[in-house]
Design a protein around this motif. Structure first.
Motif, PDB file in Angstrom:
ATOM      1  N   ALA A 123      27.883 -75.437 -18.902  1.00 40.08           N
ATOM      2  CA  ALA A 123      28.722 -75.558 -17.711  1.00 40.08           C
ATOM      3  C   ALA A 123      28.229 -74.635 -16.606  1.00 40.08           C
ATOM      4  O   ALA A 123      28.167 -75.019 -15.440  1.00 40.08           O
ATOM      5  CB  ALA A 123      30.176 -75.245 -18.047  1.00 40.08           C
ATOM      6  N   VAL A 124      27.862 -73.404 -16.943  1.00 38.56           N
ATOM      7  CA  VAL A 124      27.361 -72.470 -15.948  1.00 38.56           C
ATOM      8  C   VAL A 124      26.051 -72.981 -15.362  1.00 38.56           C
ATOM      9  O   VAL A 124      25.849 -72.979 -14.154  1.00 38.56           O
ATOM     10  CB  VAL A 124      27.180 -71.057 -16.557  1.00 38.56           C
ATOM     11  N   GLU A 125      25.159 -73.460 -16.225  1.00 35.60           N
ATOM     12  CA  GLU A 125      23.885 -73.980 -15.742  1.00 35.60           C
ATOM     13  C   GLU A 125      24.106 -75.203 -14.860  1.00 35.60           C
ATOM     14  O   GLU A 125      23.466 -75.343 -13.820  1.00 35.60           O
ATOM     15  CB  GLU A 125      22.985 -74.334 -16.922  1.00 35.60           C
ATOM     16  N   GLU A 126      25.045 -76.071 -15.230  1.00 30.29           N
ATOM     17  CA  GLU A 126      25.310 -77.263 -14.439  1.00 30.29           C
ATOM     18  C   GLU A 126      25.824 -76.884 -13.054  1.00 30.29           C
ATOM     19  O   GLU A 126      25.414 -77.443 -12.048  1.00 30.29           O
ATOM     20  CB  GLU A 126      26.341 -78.138 -15.155  1.00 30.29           C
ATOM     21  N   VAL A 179      22.443 -59.955 -11.793  1.00 33.33           N
ATOM     22  CA  VAL A 179      23.207 -61.174 -11.541  1.00 33.33           C
ATOM     23  C   VAL A 179      22.871 -62.240 -12.582  1.00 33.33           C
ATOM     24  O   VAL A 179      23.732 -63.024 -12.988  1.00 33.33           O
ATOM     25  CB  VAL A 179      23.014 -61.689 -10.093  1.00 33.33           C
ATOM     26  N   LYS A 180      21.650 -62.246 -13.031  1.00 35.45           N
ATOM     27  CA  LYS A 180      21.236 -63.211 -14.050  1.00 35.45           C
ATOM     28  C   LYS A 180      21.992 -62.983 -15.358  1.00 35.45           C
ATOM     29  O   LYS A 180      22.327 -63.923 -16.066  1.00 35.45           O
ATOM     30  CB  LYS A 180      19.725 -63.103 -14.283  1.00 35.45           C
ATOM     31  N   GLN A 181      22.294 -61.721 -15.656  1.00 37.40           N
ATOM     32  CA  GLN A 181      22.966 -61.374 -16.898  1.00 37.40           C
ATOM     33  C   GLN A 181      24.491 -61.362 -16.790  1.00 37.40           C
ATOM     34  O   GLN A 181      25.172 -61.236 -17.797  1.00 37.40           O
ATOM     35  CB  GLN A 181      22.470 -60.013 -17.389  1.00 37.40           C
ATOM     36  N   ALA A 190      23.857 -67.456  -6.841  1.00 35.93           N
ATOM     37  CA  ALA A 190      23.072 -66.237  -7.047  1.00 35.93           C
ATOM     38  C   ALA A 190      22.395 -66.273  -8.412  1.00 35.93           C
ATOM     39  O   ALA A 190      21.235 -65.886  -8.551  1.00 35.93           O
ATOM     40  CB  ALA A 190      23.963 -64.998  -6.919  1.00 35.93           C
ATOM     41  N   LYS A 191      23.113 -66.758  -9.423  1.00 35.56           N
ATOM     42  CA  LYS A 191      22.520 -66.889 -10.762  1.00 35.56           C
ATOM     43  C   LYS A 191      21.351 -67.881 -10.738  1.00 35.56           C
ATOM     44  O   LYS A 191      20.332 -67.654 -11.370  1.00 35.56           O
ATOM     45  CB  LYS A 191      23.574 -67.348 -11.776  1.00 35.56           C
ATOM     46  N   ALA A 192      21.513 -68.972  -9.996  1.00 34.37           N
ATOM     47  CA  ALA A 192      20.440 -69.966  -9.907  1.00 34.37           C
ATOM     48  C   ALA A 192      19.210 -69.361  -9.236  1.00 34.37           C
ATOM     49  O   ALA A 192      18.080 -69.628  -9.658  1.00 34.37           O
ATOM     50  CB  ALA A 192      20.922 -71.202  -9.144  1.00 34.37           C
ATOM     51  N   VAL A 193      19.425 -68.544  -8.198  1.00 35.20           N
ATOM     52  CA  VAL A 193      18.305 -67.872  -7.536  1.00 35.20           C
ATOM     53  C   VAL A 193      17.607 -66.937  -8.516  1.00 35.20           C
ATOM     54  O   VAL A 193      16.387 -66.947  -8.640  1.00 35.20           O
ATOM     55  CB  VAL A 193      18.792 -67.098  -6.285  1.00 35.20           C
ATOM     56  N   ALA A 194      18.394 -66.143  -9.231  1.00 31.60           N
ATOM     57  CA  ALA A 194      17.819 -65.199 -10.194  1.00 31.60           C
ATOM     58  C   ALA A 194      17.052 -65.932 -11.286  1.00 31.60           C
ATOM     59  O   ALA A 194      15.962 -65.512 -11.681  1.00 31.60           O
ATOM     60  CB  ALA A 194      18.922 -64.341 -10.804  1.00 31.60           C
TER      61      ALA A 194
END
Length: 181
Positions: free
Chosen positions: A8-11, A64-66, A74-78
């Motif tokens: 879900a987070v990745e989507e 932010v990635k973790q 921001a996670k997608a950028v990281a």
């Protein structure tokens, strides 16, 4: 097999990225580097300070990635910064935007780029724009706090100089985040 929450987070992150053209995404991916660059250009603090300020952006990407609760964009950028092709595209986009810039001109160009990224986020990812902009402001703040300005050989001086403080306000304004530091 991955847990459903990770999917879900990745989507969510992919949905934000999918809203941008490759050139636009390169600008978004490069924006944390641009925020750090604006701070560095505001008050250059020598090689050691430059390294510290540059590294602060890398640490912000790692954090932010973790962070499971971080802004999805921001996670997608990281996450994308781990992809060599994306890093190359972001670097090339930055080089094109800042080509020929003198140090005296670099901060103004970085602020203009952040203003452009802010508009891009508002139009292409309105649900994630505010959180991403707050994250960019945090990246800039950490860059400002990374190196000591003034002093001698890293002793004395101040953590955030007046020029950096003023640049943080300019960044907040460019990102539409208000005008208080």
């Amino acid at each position: 097999m991955r847990p459903a929450i990770e999917d879900a987070v990745e989507e969510d992150a992919m949905t934000g990225k999918a809203n941008f053209t490759p050139d636009e995404w390169a600008r978004v991916v490069g924006s944390p580097m641009v925020a750090s660059m604006a701070i560095t250009a505001a008050d250059p603090s020598g090689l050691w300070g430059l390294l510290k300020e540059s590294m602060s952006g890398g640490w912000a990407l790692l954090e932010v990635k973790q962070d499971a609760g971080a802004n999805p964009l921001a996670k997608a950028v990281a996450e994308d910064m781990t992809n060599a092709d994306v890093r190359t595209s972001a670097r090339e986009a930055m080089q094109a935007r800042f080509k020929g810039a003198q140090l005296s001109d670099l901060k103004a160009r970085a602020i203009d780029e952040l203003r452009g990224v802010s508009s891009l986020l508002d139009s292409k990812a309105p649900d994630e724009a505010a959180g991403f902009k707050r994250w960019l402001q945090t990246v800039a703040q950490r860059a400002a706090e990374a190196g000591t300005e003034g002093g001698f050989l890293g002793f004395g001086g101040v953590v955030v100089s007046d020029a950096e403080r003023a640049t943080l306000v300019e960044i907040m304004t460019a990102l539409g985040q208000g005008t208080t530091a």
